[in-house]
Design a protein around this motif. Sequence first.
Motif, PDB file in Angstrom:
ATOM      1  N   VAL A  19     -30.126  15.306 -25.076  1.00 35.99           N
ATOM      2  CA  VAL A  19     -29.267  16.453 -24.803  1.00 35.99           C
ATOM      3  C   VAL A  19     -29.300  16.759 -23.308  1.00 35.99           C
ATOM      4  O   VAL A  19     -30.374  16.879 -22.713  1.00 35.99           O
ATOM      5  CB  VAL A  19     -29.729  17.695 -25.600  1.00 35.99           C
ATOM      6  CG1 VAL A  19     -28.898  18.916 -25.232  1.00 35.99           C
ATOM      7  CG2 VAL A  19     -29.625  17.427 -27.090  1.00 35.99           C
ATOM      8  N   CYS A  20     -28.132  16.876 -22.710  1.00 36.70           N
ATOM      9  CA  CYS A  20     -28.030  17.074 -21.259  1.00 36.70           C
ATOM     10  C   CYS A  20     -27.194  18.326 -20.976  1.00 36.70           C
ATOM     11  O   CYS A  20     -26.147  18.535 -21.594  1.00 36.70           O
ATOM     12  CB  CYS A  20     -27.378  15.869 -20.599  1.00 36.70           C
ATOM     13  SG  CYS A  20     -28.275  14.320 -20.908  1.00 36.70           S
ATOM     14  N   THR A  21     -27.667  19.144 -20.037  1.00 40.74           N
ATOM     15  CA  THR A  21     -26.969  20.375 -19.672  1.00 40.74           C
ATOM     16  C   THR A  21     -26.843  20.455 -18.157  1.00 40.74           C
ATOM     17  O   THR A  21     -27.808  20.215 -17.431  1.00 40.74           O
ATOM     18  CB  THR A  21     -27.733  21.616 -20.175  1.00 40.74           C
ATOM     19  OG1 THR A  21     -27.844  21.552 -21.607  1.00 40.74           O
ATOM     20  CG2 THR A  21     -26.995  22.899 -19.793  1.00 40.74           C
ATOM     21  N   ILE A  22     -25.648  20.796 -17.697  1.00 40.63           N
ATOM     22  CA  ILE A  22     -25.411  21.048 -16.277  1.00 40.63           C
ATOM     23  C   ILE A  22     -24.904  22.476 -16.146  1.00 40.63           C
ATOM     24  O   ILE A  22     -23.962  22.873 -16.837  1.00 40.63           O
ATOM     25  CB  ILE A  22     -24.403  20.060 -15.675  1.00 40.63           C
ATOM     26  CG1 ILE A  22     -24.913  18.617 -15.835  1.00 40.63           C
ATOM     27  CG2 ILE A  22     -24.159  20.373 -14.196  1.00 40.63           C
ATOM     28  CD1 ILE A  22     -23.933  17.563 -15.357  1.00 40.63           C
ATOM     29  N   THR A  23     -25.536  23.254 -15.260  1.00 38.26           N
ATOM     30  CA  THR A  23     -25.174  24.653 -15.072  1.00 38.26           C
ATOM     31  C   THR A  23     -24.875  24.914 -13.608  1.00 38.26           C
ATOM     32  O   THR A  23     -25.674  24.571 -12.730  1.00 38.26           O
ATOM     33  CB  THR A  23     -26.320  25.576 -15.538  1.00 38.26           C
ATOM     34  OG1 THR A  23     -26.675  25.255 -16.892  1.00 38.26           O
ATOM     35  CG2 THR A  23     -25.892  27.041 -15.475  1.00 38.26           C
ATOM     36  N   LEU A  24     -23.712  25.523 -13.353  1.00 36.28           N
ATOM     37  CA  LEU A  24     -23.295  25.888 -11.997  1.00 36.28           C
ATOM     38  C   LEU A  24     -23.477  27.391 -11.817  1.00 36.28           C
ATOM     39  O   LEU A  24     -23.105  28.172 -12.695  1.00 36.28           O
ATOM     40  CB  LEU A  24     -21.829  25.522 -11.759  1.00 36.28           C
ATOM     41  CG  LEU A  24     -21.385  24.106 -12.145  1.00 36.28           C
ATOM     42  CD1 LEU A  24     -19.912  23.917 -11.814  1.00 36.28           C
ATOM     43  CD2 LEU A  24     -22.236  23.067 -11.446  1.00 36.28           C
ATOM     44  N   TYR A  25     -24.017  27.803 -10.669  1.00 31.97           N
ATOM     45  CA  TYR A  25     -24.320  29.210 -10.439  1.00 31.97           C
ATOM     46  C   TYR A  25     -23.460  29.856  -9.363  1.00 31.97           C
ATOM     47  O   TYR A  25     -23.341  31.082  -9.331  1.00 31.97           O
ATOM     48  CB  TYR A  25     -25.805  29.365 -10.083  1.00 31.97           C
ATOM     49  CG  TYR A  25     -26.693  29.131 -11.264  1.00 31.97           C
ATOM     50  CD1 TYR A  25     -27.102  30.161 -12.096  1.00 31.97           C
ATOM     51  CD2 TYR A  25     -27.107  27.838 -11.593  1.00 31.97           C
ATOM     52  CE1 TYR A  25     -27.895  29.929 -13.206  1.00 31.97           C
ATOM     53  CE2 TYR A  25     -27.890  27.596 -12.697  1.00 31.97           C
ATOM     54  CZ  TYR A  25     -28.280  28.642 -13.501  1.00 31.97           C
ATOM     55  OH  TYR A  25     -29.056  28.405 -14.611  1.00 31.97           O
ATOM     56  N   ASP A  26     -22.879  29.071  -8.476  1.00 27.78           N
ATOM     57  CA  ASP A  26     -22.112  29.672  -7.389  1.00 27.78           C
ATOM     58  C   ASP A  26     -20.650  29.255  -7.384  1.00 27.78           C
ATOM     59  O   ASP A  26     -19.879  29.699  -6.537  1.00 27.78           O
ATOM     60  CB  ASP A  26     -22.737  29.351  -6.030  1.00 27.78           C
ATOM     61  CG  ASP A  26     -22.799  27.859  -5.738  1.00 27.78           C
ATOM     62  OD1 ASP A  26     -22.704  27.064  -6.698  1.00 27.78           O
ATOM     63  OD2 ASP A  26     -22.940  27.473  -4.567  1.00 27.78           O
ATOM     64  N   VAL A  27     -20.264  28.392  -8.308  1.00 34.31           N
ATOM     65  CA  VAL A  27     -18.885  27.933  -8.415  1.00 34.31           C
ATOM     66  C   VAL A  27     -18.469  27.987  -9.876  1.00 34.31           C
ATOM     67  O   VAL A  27     -19.203  27.515 -10.745  1.00 34.31           O
ATOM     68  CB  VAL A  27     -18.731  26.488  -7.874  1.00 34.31           C
ATOM     69  CG1 VAL A  27     -17.324  25.976  -8.115  1.00 34.31           C
ATOM     70  CG2 VAL A  27     -19.075  26.420  -6.386  1.00 34.31           C
ATOM     71  N   ARG A  28     -17.305  28.556 -10.144  1.00 39.20           N
ATOM     72  CA  ARG A  28     -16.790  28.596 -11.516  1.00 39.20           C
ATOM     73  C   ARG A  28     -15.583  27.676 -11.608  1.00 39.20           C
ATOM     74  O   ARG A  28     -14.439  28.083 -11.373  1.00 39.20           O
ATOM     75  CB  ARG A  28     -16.422  30.017 -11.923  1.00 39.20           C
ATOM     76  CG  ARG A  28     -17.623  30.953 -12.042  1.00 39.20           C
ATOM     77  CD  ARG A  28     -17.233  32.259 -12.724  1.00 39.20           C
ATOM     78  NE  ARG A  28     -16.731  32.048 -14.073  1.00 39.20           N
ATOM     79  CZ  ARG A  28     -17.499  31.872 -15.154  1.00 39.20           C
ATOM     80  NH1 ARG A  28     -18.828  31.863 -15.021  1.00 39.20           N
ATOM     81  NH2 ARG A  28     -16.955  31.689 -16.338  1.00 39.20           N
TER      82      ARG A  28
END
Length: 332
Positions: A37-46
């Motif tokens: 299972v792989c997750t990528i999370t962006l915090y400063d760009v939507r």
Amino acid sequence: MKRFLPALAVLGVVPLLFSACSAPEPLSKTEYFMDTVCTITLYDVRDETLLDEAFALCKRYEVLFSRTVEGSDISRINRLGDGTAEVDPETAGLLKTALEYSERTGGKFDVTVGRLTDLWNFKSDSPSLPSPGELDAALKQTGYQNLSVEGNSVTVKNGVQVDLGGIAKGYIADRCAEFLQEHGVGQAIINLGGNVLALGSKGENTPWTVGIQRPFADRNEIIGSAQVSDCAVVTSGIYERFFEKDGVVYHHILEPETGFPVSNGLESVTIFSRSSVTADALSTSAFLLGKEKAVELIEGMPDTEAILIGADGEVTRTSGIGKTIPFEEAAP
């Protein structure tokens, strides 16, 4: 026989407190590839298209590096027995990197263990011990000296089988980070089945916090937490994939010389590095080397630190843990 293999990857690294007060709500996507299972999370760009493109990149690499995807570079190499195949330049480059770690560790890290890993099918509902004859046959077809790379040509001898499981996710995480940075992302967490790459920092002068899991404990039970920025954090542990038979635990970190799970008093090794491919390869290498040799190796490498946890609960840190990488022990 008791069998212990979670449906999802057990994480040795637990991301904590990943919200920046001044940032918008994080944007996250989770998919399943490379058998985890792989997750990528962006915090400063939507921008959801960036997540879609990052996962498309991951899947491209899976098609190159997976042993089980029909027509992948690695599957074509493994069908050779003895011979040469032309591969993608990135496949050739990653194999060269893997061979460098094989040389550096005296063969403890070995990408030609495919026949051994096939014998220990930890995904089976009823795993069993390989027979002595099966192990002997697989060991005769194992050894990184039987693999060579010249340009984009890969040559194998003696029927060895390549397995990039100990290094591929680290390489893919680095390429995902490069892609996101090229498209303006400065704060992100790339988590490929427990291979965590923290891009940027949580906020101005505020690093991300990651917890180091206590082996064989609940996923959220940690031995302590580290503060990192622009850093990969990768753990190898015997609690990730294993089964128990007659009171003995058999885990997935195999000793290339014997074909059996390594037994050296370690339960987990966590590597901190600027490079995710370095952290990935070293987490396995350091575990196989054992505590003393692992510390010696890592102390000689720039921008690289480690936390090793023994079966007796002893925690060993390299010299930069607590200095270049702030670390706080969890309360007893």
